[in-house]
Scaffold this active site. Structure first.
Site, PDB file in Angstrom:
ATOM      1  N   PRO A 123      19.886 -69.458 -53.165  1.00 61.72           N
ATOM      2  CA  PRO A 123      20.140 -68.533 -54.269  1.00 61.72           C
ATOM      3  C   PRO A 123      19.676 -69.008 -55.640  1.00 61.72           C
ATOM      4  O   PRO A 123      19.724 -68.252 -56.604  1.00 61.72           O
ATOM      5  CB  PRO A 123      21.662 -68.392 -54.241  1.00 61.72           C
ATOM      6  CG  PRO A 123      22.139 -69.707 -53.711  1.00 61.72           C
ATOM      7  CD  PRO A 123      21.113 -70.130 -52.714  1.00 61.72           C
ATOM      8  N   ASP A 159       8.163 -67.002 -54.355  1.00 60.14           N
ATOM      9  CA  ASP A 159       8.673 -65.792 -54.997  1.00 60.14           C
ATOM     10  C   ASP A 159       9.148 -66.061 -56.418  1.00 60.14           C
ATOM     11  O   ASP A 159       9.340 -67.217 -56.831  1.00 60.14           O
ATOM     12  CB  ASP A 159       9.849 -65.220 -54.183  1.00 60.14           C
ATOM     13  CG  ASP A 159       9.374 -64.453 -52.952  1.00 60.14           C
ATOM     14  OD1 ASP A 159       8.190 -64.105 -52.901  1.00 60.14           O
ATOM     15  OD2 ASP A 159      10.200 -64.225 -52.053  1.00 60.14           O
ATOM     16  N   LYS A 218       7.701 -60.908 -57.233  1.00 57.00           N
ATOM     17  CA  LYS A 218       7.790 -59.469 -57.460  1.00 57.00           C
ATOM     18  C   LYS A 218       9.066 -59.145 -58.217  1.00 57.00           C
ATOM     19  O   LYS A 218      10.111 -59.729 -57.975  1.00 57.00           O
ATOM     20  CB  LYS A 218       7.794 -58.710 -56.122  1.00 57.00           C
ATOM     21  CG  LYS A 218       6.539 -58.889 -55.293  1.00 57.00           C
ATOM     22  CD  LYS A 218       6.670 -58.227 -53.934  1.00 57.00           C
ATOM     23  CE  LYS A 218       7.599 -58.997 -53.024  1.00 57.00           C
ATOM     24  NZ  LYS A 218       7.658 -58.438 -51.667  1.00 57.00           N
ATOM     25  N   GLY A 271      13.292 -66.665 -51.938  1.00 59.75           N
ATOM     26  CA  GLY A 271      14.645 -66.803 -52.451  1.00 59.75           C
ATOM     27  C   GLY A 271      15.666 -66.379 -51.415  1.00 59.75           C
ATOM     28  O   GLY A 271      15.405 -65.505 -50.587  1.00 59.75           O
ATOM     29  N   ASP A 327      17.730 -66.131 -48.148  1.00 61.71           N
ATOM     30  CA  ASP A 327      17.385 -66.323 -46.742  1.00 61.71           C
ATOM     31  C   ASP A 327      16.259 -65.359 -46.372  1.00 61.71           C
ATOM     32  O   ASP A 327      16.299 -64.190 -46.751  1.00 61.71           O
ATOM     33  CB  ASP A 327      18.599 -66.071 -45.854  1.00 61.71           C
ATOM     34  CG  ASP A 327      18.297 -66.298 -44.385  1.00 61.71           C
ATOM     35  OD1 ASP A 327      18.533 -67.415 -43.903  1.00 61.71           O
ATOM     36  OD2 ASP A 327      17.797 -65.359 -43.724  1.00 61.71           O
ATOM     37  N   THR A 352      22.206 -67.507 -48.303  1.00 67.95           N
ATOM     38  CA  THR A 352      22.021 -66.192 -48.908  1.00 67.95           C
ATOM     39  C   THR A 352      22.933 -66.023 -50.115  1.00 67.95           C
ATOM     40  O   THR A 352      24.093 -66.451 -50.112  1.00 67.95           O
ATOM     41  CB  THR A 352      22.282 -65.074 -47.890  1.00 67.95           C
ATOM     42  OG1 THR A 352      22.337 -63.818 -48.578  1.00 67.95           O
ATOM     43  CG2 THR A 352      23.605 -65.274 -47.162  1.00 67.95           C
ATOM     44  N   MET A 411      20.758 -56.839 -54.708  1.00 71.44           N
ATOM     45  CA  MET A 411      19.714 -56.143 -55.461  1.00 71.44           C
ATOM     46  C   MET A 411      20.206 -54.784 -55.960  1.00 71.44           C
ATOM     47  O   MET A 411      19.488 -53.788 -55.926  1.00 71.44           O
ATOM     48  CB  MET A 411      18.458 -55.967 -54.593  1.00 71.44           C
ATOM     49  CG  MET A 411      17.885 -57.262 -54.085  1.00 71.44           C
ATOM     50  SD  MET A 411      16.508 -57.063 -52.925  1.00 71.44           S
ATOM     51  CE  MET A 411      17.379 -56.441 -51.474  1.00 71.44           C
TER      52      MET A 411
END
Length: 500
Positions: free
Chosen positions: A10, A33, A55, A86, A88, A116, A169
């Site tokens: 994380p 990432d 992204k 990032g 898992d 995660t 998210m």
């Protein structure tokens, strides 16, 4: 040739698994990432090709299809490819999608799990995701829609579980998520939390209810990456919060270190919650090969009564070289040892060596000034140091007619790969402290940084010699009570408590 999907966790670099760190160290090419932190990126071997495929929401500079094709291309070229993701790779990380093409093309691959953020965010916010008195299950849901629009979430089924609900998210969909829960009968006073930048020094958490969380997110300008947690377990957050109580949480500290040093200072500052940016203003260049002076003193070590080290780097480089040559360490048994300071002494003690002398003020010149009166007439001294070492030391030994040999084990090269980033941090007043552990780190900082108002730099120095150098450039200087890393950290804590 192989592709390895690695879960970077994380954000906190120390949450990387041992297997992940080992695999990353063998990479030829790394595709990483946006959410992979600087500390983890710093673990990538210098020899590896680094490709940023990060992204943002609704902003994909490199489309997913191109990322997969790039992995395939690099693997076919015979490289060990690491896809660093990032969290898992298989928890809303599209890891399965990326591997499908590799499987079809017969490219060998491996997946290394990562912690995660759906669980880590709760832990770092003091929220037990399950608890016998509050929730016997938890449910992880993506708050991000595949296409433009709202996520497809079955709120009725989720709410009926009476478990803890975790939305990943979801910051852009927080209103949709909270309204969806309320529309199917969730109590408007159900505890809820949103955690931004979980596990990182800049972590923020906001506690409320499912009916107030939307306004909390707006009022505090919460941004991605954020995790939304809804459930009774959120009531325990204040009581069980451990991360938010760290003494230096959120402080931004620039640590100037030699690249090869074991970064004990940085590690301790991070443990206290600080965001640490290491500036390798000094890169160590070994001078061991074809070093005639070094080879001579090793062959004639019986001529010397004192072995003197001016840095921890010189200790480790010297004895690693002795080991490499398979020399018997007992050939130094007759020698007394002096060290420039407590950190250098520690490195010697790790090797089972007793140190007879350490000066009260940790500097090279104070080392020889204090040592000379302790030497018997006619004793010879072997000085192990950096090439950039002060001529003042040699001049003093000559003045006192001391018989000595000086061996330069390494040179120092000034560099700063993060200059622009650091300049921006200073421009935005984002740096709380700069640490200096030697005069050479001050010089390295000055020579590799440009355009910074040095009168606004708050620095903490390990001793008066280093402090004098920093003051000469107009910095705001604080000096640790003793010239040790522990005392530097104590000084930073004191300054943070009283707001500098």
């Amino acid at each position: 040739m192989k592709v390895t999907l690695i879960g970077a966790g994380p954000g906190d670099a120390e949450l990387m698994t041992v297997k992940a760190v080992k695999s990353l160290a063998c990479a030829d090419v790394v595709l990483y990432d946006r959410l992979v932190g600087d500390e983890i990126i710093a673990m990538i071997p210098d020899s590896a090709e680094k490709i940023n495929v990060g992204k943002n929401v609704n902003n994909h500079p490199i489309p997913q299809e191109e990322i997969t094709q790039l992995m395939l291309k690099k693997a076919r070229e015979g490289h060990n490819v690491v896809r660093l993701k990032g969290g898992d790779p298989f928890v809303f990380g599209r890891g399965g999608e990326e591997l499908e093409l590799l499987a079809e093309e017969g490219i060998p691959f491996e997946v290394i799990p990562g912690i995660t953020s759906s669980i880590a965010a709760a832990m770092y916010a003091g929220i037990p995701i399950t608890h016998r008195d509050y929730a016997s299950s938890f449910h992880v849901v993506t708050g991000h829609a595949k296409e433009n629009g709202d996520p497809d979430i079955n709120f009725d089924s989720l709410v009926k579980t009476n478990g803890t609900l975790v939305f990943m998210m979801g910051v852009s969909s927080v209103e949709y998520i909270c309204r969806g829960c309320l529309n199917v009968g969730m109590d408007k006073d159900m505890p809820a939390a949103i955690i931004e930048n979980a596990t990182r020094p800049e972590q923020r958490k906001f506690l409320g209810t499912v009916s107030t969380l939307v306004n909390l997110a707006k009022e505090n300008a919460v941004v991605s990456p954020s995790v939304i947690i809804i459930g009774k377990v959120c009531e325990l957050s204040d009581k069980l919060d451990w991360f938010g109580k760290k003494e230096l949480l959120g402080k931004k500290i620039l640590v100037t270190r030699a690249r090869t040093n074991s970064s004990n200072l940085s590690a301790q500052l991070r443990d206290l919650g600080a965001k640490v940016l290491e500036v390798p203003s000094i890169r160590i260049v070994p001078l061991l090969e074809n070093n005639d002076e070094l080879d001579y003193v090793l062959e004639n070590v019986k001529r010397y009564e004192w072995l003197v080290f001016t840095s921890g780097v010189s200790v480790n480089m010297f004895f690693d070289y002795v080991t490499r040559l398979e020399l018997d360490i007992r050939k130094f048994h007759h020698m007394k040892i002096a060290a420039v300071g407590s950190e250098t002494k520690k490195e010697l003690m790790k090797r089972g060596l007793t140190v007879e002398y350490v000066p009260e003020e940790f500097s090279g010149i104070e080392l020889v000034k204090g040592l000379v009166p302790k030497m018997d007439r006619g004793e010879r001294l072997l000085l192990i140091r950096a090439k950039i070492g002060s001529e003042q030391i040699l001049n003093y030994l000559k003045e006192k007619e001391i018989l000595f040999s000086c061996v330069d084990l390494y040179d120092t090269v000034l560099e700063n790969e993060k200059q622009e980033h650091i300049q921006n941090m200073f421009s935005n007043n984002e740096v709380d402290f700069v640490t200096f552990t030697s005069s050479s780190t001050v010089e390295g900082f000055i020579k590799t940084m440009h355009g910074i108002d040095l009168t606004k730099v708050n620095c903490v120095c390990i001793g008066e010699i280093t402090a004098e150098k920093a003051r000469s450039y107009g910095m705001n200087v604080q000096v640790s009570n003793k010239a040790t890393i522990d005392c530097m950290i104590q000084k930073i804590k004191e300054l943070s408590t009283r707001g500098h």
